[in-house]
Enzyme design. Structure first.
Site, PDB file in Angstrom:
ATOM      1  N   ASP A  53       0.840  -1.209   0.000  1.00 44.05           N
ATOM      2  CA  ASP A  53       0.000   0.000   0.000  1.00 44.05           C
ATOM      3  C   ASP A  53       0.873   1.256   0.000  1.00 44.05           C
ATOM      4  OD1 ASP A  53      -1.864   2.081   0.628  1.00 44.05           O
ATOM      5  OD2 ASP A  53      -3.183   0.597   1.545  1.00 44.05           O
ATOM      6  N   HIS A 105      -2.507  -0.109  -2.841  1.00 35.09           N
ATOM      7  CA  HIS A 105      -3.722   0.573  -2.404  1.00 35.09           C
ATOM      8  C   HIS A 105      -4.785   0.515  -3.497  1.00 35.09           C
ATOM      9  CE1 HIS A 105      -5.798   3.404   0.240  1.00 35.09           C
ATOM     10  NE2 HIS A 105      -6.198   4.033  -0.857  1.00 35.09           N
TER      11      HIS A 105
END
Length: 230
Positions: free
Chosen positions: A168, A199
Site C-alpha cells: 500500500d 492501495h
C-alpha cells in the site's frame, strides 16, 4: 440496477445518500463508506452490487459538510488534487457521527441488522465505525491512518474485518505492522493480508486494480456480512 437518493437526518446536520435495494425490497443493511472521491460511480456500483446480493445498501455523502455532492474519479490529476484537498479538510469524528446517523436511517428499511463497509478513507472510518457506533459488523479495505487511532480499538464490540494491501503506497510497512500487532489478538477482528497488492486493489478501473485479489476480498466480505447480519 439503479438506486435513489434519500435524505439522512443527523443530530446536527442533514445530508443525502445513495440507496440501493434488493429485488425482495428488504434484507440486512450495509452502509457503503466512500473513498476520497465522494459518492461516485464506484461507490454507487458497490451499493448496487450489494443490493444484487440481497442487502439494502446506503452510501452517505460524508463530504457534505465541506462540499455536498462530490462525485469525482481517480482518472485525472485535477481530481486527485481535489480529493486530497477534501481529505485534508475532512473531520473524521464528524464522519463517524454521520455514519451513525446513516445506520439509524437505514435500520428501519432492513430486516434488522446493519453493517458497514468502507474503502481508503472509508476503510479507516469502517474501523472507527466498529469502535463507536452500533454497526453489527464492519469491513475496511486498505484503510488509511488506522494506526493513528488504535487506542479506539478497546471500544470494538462487534465483528470487524480488515483487508490490508502489503504494498500500500499510503500505508507503509511500519503502519501495517502496528495495526496488525495491535489487533491480531482481538477475537472480534479478522485481518486478511494481500502481500503483493497496492492501495485500492479492489477499485475497478483503478491503477492498481487486481481482479483476482478483489474477487477474493469481496468473497470474504460477503461471507462475513452474511454470517454476521443474518
Amino acid at each position: 440496477m439503479s438506486g435513489e437518493t434519500i435524505s439522512i437526518h443527523g443530530p446536527d446536520h442533514n445530508f443525502t445518500g445513495y440507496l440501493a435495494k434488493p429485488k425482495s425490497g428488504t434484507g440486512p443493511g450495509v452502509v457503503v463508506i466512500q473513498e476520497i472521491f465522494g459518492v461516485n460511480q464506484v461507490m454507487r456500483d458497490v451499493a448496487d452490487w450489494l443490493a444484487s446480493e440481497g442487502f439494502v445498501a446506503l452510501s452517505p455523502d460524508l463530504f457534505s459538510r465541506i462540499e455536498p455532492g462530490v462525485d469525482i474519479t481517480d482518472q485525472t490529476e485535477a481530481e486527485w488534487k481535489k480529493a486530497f484537498d477534501l481529505m485534508g479538510a475532512f473531520n473524521v469524528d464528524h464522519g463517524v457521527a454521520d455514519i451513525a446517523a446513516t445506520i439509524k436511517t437505514l435500520r428501519p428499511l432492513t430486516t434488522g441488522k446493519v453493517g458497514a463497509m468502507g474503502y481508503c478513507l472509508g476503510g479507516q472510518l469502517a474501523f472507527l465505525t466498529a469502535c463507536h457506533t452500533d454497526s453489527d459488523a464492519s469491513i475496511g479495505y486498505y484503510g488509511v491512518n488506522i494506526q493513528n487511532r488504535l487506542a479506539d480499538a478497546e471500544f470494538i464490540k462487534k465483528p470487524l474485518m480488515l483487508h490490508i494491501a502489503g504494498k500500500d503506497e499510503f500505508v507503509n510497512k511500519g503502519a501495517q505492522a502496528e495495526i496488525i500487532d495491535n489487533l491480531r489478538d482481538n477475537p472480534l477482528v479478522t485481518i486478511h493480508q494481500y502481500a503483493e497488492q497496492d492501495h485500492a486493489f479492489a477499485r475497478p478501473r483503478g491503477a492498481h486494480y487486481d481482479k483476482a485479489a478483489a474477487d477474493e476480498a469481496n468473497a470474504r466480505s460477503l461471507a462475513f456480512l452474511r454470517k454476521n447480519l443474518a
